[in-house]
Design a protein around this motif. Sequence first.
Motif, PDB file in Angstrom:
ATOM      1  N   ASN A   6       0.864  -1.175   0.000  1.00 26.69           N
ATOM      2  CA  ASN A   6       0.000   0.000   0.000  1.00 26.69           C
ATOM      3  C   ASN A   6       0.903   1.229   0.000  1.00 26.69           C
ATOM      4  OD1 ASN A   6      -1.982   1.891   0.309  1.00 26.69           O
ATOM      5  ND2 ASN A   6      -2.588   1.246   2.359  1.00 26.69           N
ATOM      6  N   VAL A   7       1.170   1.778  -1.163  1.00 20.11           N
ATOM      7  CA  VAL A   7       2.116   2.893  -1.250  1.00 20.11           C
ATOM      8  C   VAL A   7       1.447   4.229  -1.549  1.00 20.11           C
ATOM      9  CG1 VAL A   7       4.041   1.419  -1.911  1.00 20.11           C
ATOM     10  CG2 VAL A   7       2.636   2.480  -3.689  1.00 20.11           C
ATOM     11  N   ARG A   9      -1.731   7.065  -0.782  1.00 19.85           N
ATOM     12  CA  ARG A   9      -2.780   7.529   0.135  1.00 19.85           C
ATOM     13  C   ARG A   9      -3.322   8.832  -0.421  1.00 19.85           C
ATOM     14  NH1 ARG A   9      -1.096  11.797   3.221  1.00 19.85           N
ATOM     15  NH2 ARG A   9       1.134  12.107   3.369  1.00 19.85           N
ATOM     16  N   ARG A  34      -0.896  10.865  -2.659  1.00 18.67           N
ATOM     17  CA  ARG A  34       0.475  10.930  -2.142  1.00 18.67           C
ATOM     18  C   ARG A  34       1.149   9.562  -2.219  1.00 18.67           C
ATOM     19  NH1 ARG A  34      -0.518  15.757  -2.573  1.00 18.67           N
ATOM     20  NH2 ARG A  34      -0.869  17.151  -0.836  1.00 18.67           N
ATOM     21  N   ARG A  36       3.709   7.116  -0.545  1.00 14.02           N
ATOM     22  CA  ARG A  36       4.356   6.862   0.747  1.00 14.02           C
ATOM     23  C   ARG A  36       5.753   6.317   0.562  1.00 14.02           C
ATOM     24  NH1 ARG A  36      -0.283   3.923   4.178  1.00 14.02           N
ATOM     25  NH2 ARG A  36       1.593   3.166   5.170  1.00 14.02           N
ATOM     26  N   ALA A  37       5.952   5.503  -0.472  1.00  9.81           N
ATOM     27  CA  ALA A  37       7.257   4.912  -0.788  1.00  9.81           C
ATOM     28  C   ALA A  37       7.200   4.441  -2.222  1.00  9.81           C
ATOM     29  CB  ALA A  37       7.548   3.738   0.143  1.00  9.81           C
TER      30      ALA A  37
END
Length: 79
Positions: A6-7, A9, A34, A36-37
Amino acid sequence: GITVVNVLRTAALVRDSVGLGSSARQRNIAGRVRLRACPPGEVLLVDDVVTTGATACEAVRTLVSGGARVAAVLTLAHA
């Protein structure tokens, strides 16, 4: 060889898109997904429902601008 991560959001201030047309949905989500990674390797983006494609397009744009390689988008349902 497949890893689920889950990267992405969504940022605050994304309103519910029910009742919005295509252009309004694009404006609503623009710049609000966004990363996250950055995931390694190729990415298969999975989206639960595609109505206008605004969220999927913004997710792909975010992933690519973050350095990810998006191979495809898989949708589970089309509204």
